[in-house]
Write a protein that holds these residues in place. Structure first.
Motif, PDB file in Angstrom:
ATOM      1  N   CYS A   1       0.828  -1.214   0.000  1.00  0.00           N
ATOM      2  CA  CYS A   1       0.000   0.000   0.000  1.00  0.00           C
ATOM      3  C   CYS A   1       0.859   1.261   0.000  1.00  0.00           C
ATOM      4  O   CYS A   1       0.553   2.234  -0.695  1.00  0.00           O
TER       5      CYS A   1
ATOM      6  N   ARG B   1       2.311   1.796  -3.508  1.00  0.00           N
ATOM      7  CA  ARG B   1       1.349   2.393  -4.459  1.00  0.00           C
ATOM      8  C   ARG B   1       1.145   3.873  -4.168  1.00  0.00           C
ATOM      9  O   ARG B   1       1.079   4.697  -5.094  1.00  0.00           O
TER      10      ARG B   1
ATOM     11  N   ARG C   1       2.151   6.985  -6.842  1.00  0.00           N
ATOM     12  CA  ARG C   1       1.193   7.999  -7.329  1.00  0.00           C
ATOM     13  C   ARG C   1       1.748   9.406  -7.224  1.00  0.00           C
ATOM     14  O   ARG C   1       1.290  10.310  -7.922  1.00  0.00           O
TER      15      ARG C   1
ATOM     16  N   ASP D   1      -4.821   0.563   3.134  1.00  0.00           N
ATOM     17  CA  ASP D   1      -4.756   1.603   2.104  1.00  0.00           C
ATOM     18  C   ASP D   1      -4.708   2.990   2.725  1.00  0.00           C
ATOM     19  O   ASP D   1      -3.928   3.856   2.308  1.00  0.00           O
TER      20      ASP D   1
END
Length: 342
Positions: free
Chosen positions: A85, A88, A92, A292
């Motif tokens: 998590c 990611r 981004r 997340d």
């Protein structure tokens, strides 16, 4: 003639058994270091003939777009999930996540941190770190730091965690509703003391409020023996709460051997709600930590502290002052066969 080795802060840190960041803070005269610790570090530095390297200190303050991640180990499925998590969330923002494992040996952990500082990371995220708060605060003076799964020790160290009090009440209320009269918390000996104590004390307060007897047992890497002992000592309906899913799976075969019936005279719950909890052969009732959100908030706090880009690509200002920022997330209890029965 061989040139004599010039002592560095890393040499002082190894000799004193502390982090290099704490050495840096102590030798700069920071009031954030306890007097006894500072004196010990100064004595070690003097014995090694350490001298301040001004140019190296200036170079170390330069930053990159790399975020360091320090995991305690690779045995816990939760650490694997939170690393994915965080990766990611960093990607981004156009950032790179550099993962290292700190282990439960102080020298290995300090070396892992030194390696990250050596590549001039933009910030460091620690997941459930067992480092003393003083060391974390010292590292936070050199680079933006965020801890996940632990309260902030103060200073410039930000934190993201689930609400342990709320999680404890979810667990205890569930066990009390099932008719359990005693609750036993089983936690690992080798873990971050701050995180374990926070969980343990939250469960103790919740158990007291619900009128359940409460006790604590420690285990090594296998929770089976502690589980077996708790079952033998408590013939009454017993609620077992184990520190995480990895340890909880050790308790499942012990429960089957005991011939107790989940949901009737025993109920097992754990924390993290990893993919292990979902597997049919374990089917663990577990406290879900929103990975997340933990990842997003952890990266966001480091970015803000370092003045990097936000999730939408816009520039964000560096966090002002020295106040630690804390994000507390709501947990959810997912009930399965280990407490409800099949």
């Amino acid at each position: 003639m061989t040139k004599a080795h010039t002592a560095t802060q890393s040499d002082v840190a190894r000799a004193a058994g502390v982090s290099r960041s704490l050495v840096s803070l102590a030798l700069s005269g920071s009031p954030k270091v306890a007097a006894g610790t500072r004196e010990r570090i100064e004595e070690v530095a003097a014995s090694l003939g350490y001298r301040v390297n001004v140019s190296a200190s200036s170079l170390a303050r330069k930053r990159s777009t790399i975020i360091g991640l320090v995991l305690p180990n690779l045995r816990n499925a939760f650490f694997e999930q939170i690393a994915a998590c965080l990766g990611r969330a960093a990607a981004r923002r156009g950032l790179t996540l550099f993962v290292t494992v700190g282990s439960d040996q102080s020298e290995v952990l300090h070396q892992a941190v030194e390696s990250l500082l050596g590549v001039r990371v933009a910030g460091i995220i620690f997941v459930s770190p067992w480092l003393p708060g003083e060391d974390l605060v010292a590292i936070g003076e050199e680079v933006p730091v965020c801890v996940i799964g632990r309260r902030s020790p103060g200073g410039r160290v930000d934190s993201v965690r689930v609400d342990e009090e709320a999680a404890a009440h979810l667990v205890v209320d569930h066990l009390a509703t099932l008719g359990m009269r005693t609750m036993c918390y089983i936690g690992p000996r080798l873990t971050d003391a701050a995180s374990r104590h926070d969980r343990e004390h939250s469960l103790a307060r919740a158990a007291d409020a619900a009128g359940l007897a409460f006790e604590v047992r420690s285990c090594g890497e296998d929770a089976g023996p502690a589980t077996r002992a708790a079952l033998q000592d408590h013939p009454e309906p017993l609620g077992l709460v184990i520190h995480n899913d990895v340890l909880a799976i050790d308790a499942v075969p012990v429960l089957r051997e005991s011939r107790r019936e989940p949901g009737v005279d025993v109920a097992l719950a754990s924390y993290d709600n990893t993919y292990l909890a979902l597997r049919e052969e374990f089917s663990l009732t577990s406290v879900d930590q929103p990975e997340d959100l933990l990842g997003e908030q952890g990266v966001d706090l480091v970015c803000r502290r370092a003045g990097l880009t936000s999730d939408d690509g816009s520039q964000v200002g560096a966090a002002s002052g020295t106040e630690a920022h804390s994000v507390v997330l709501e947990p959810e209890l997912v009930a399965r066969a280990s407490s409800l029965g099949r």
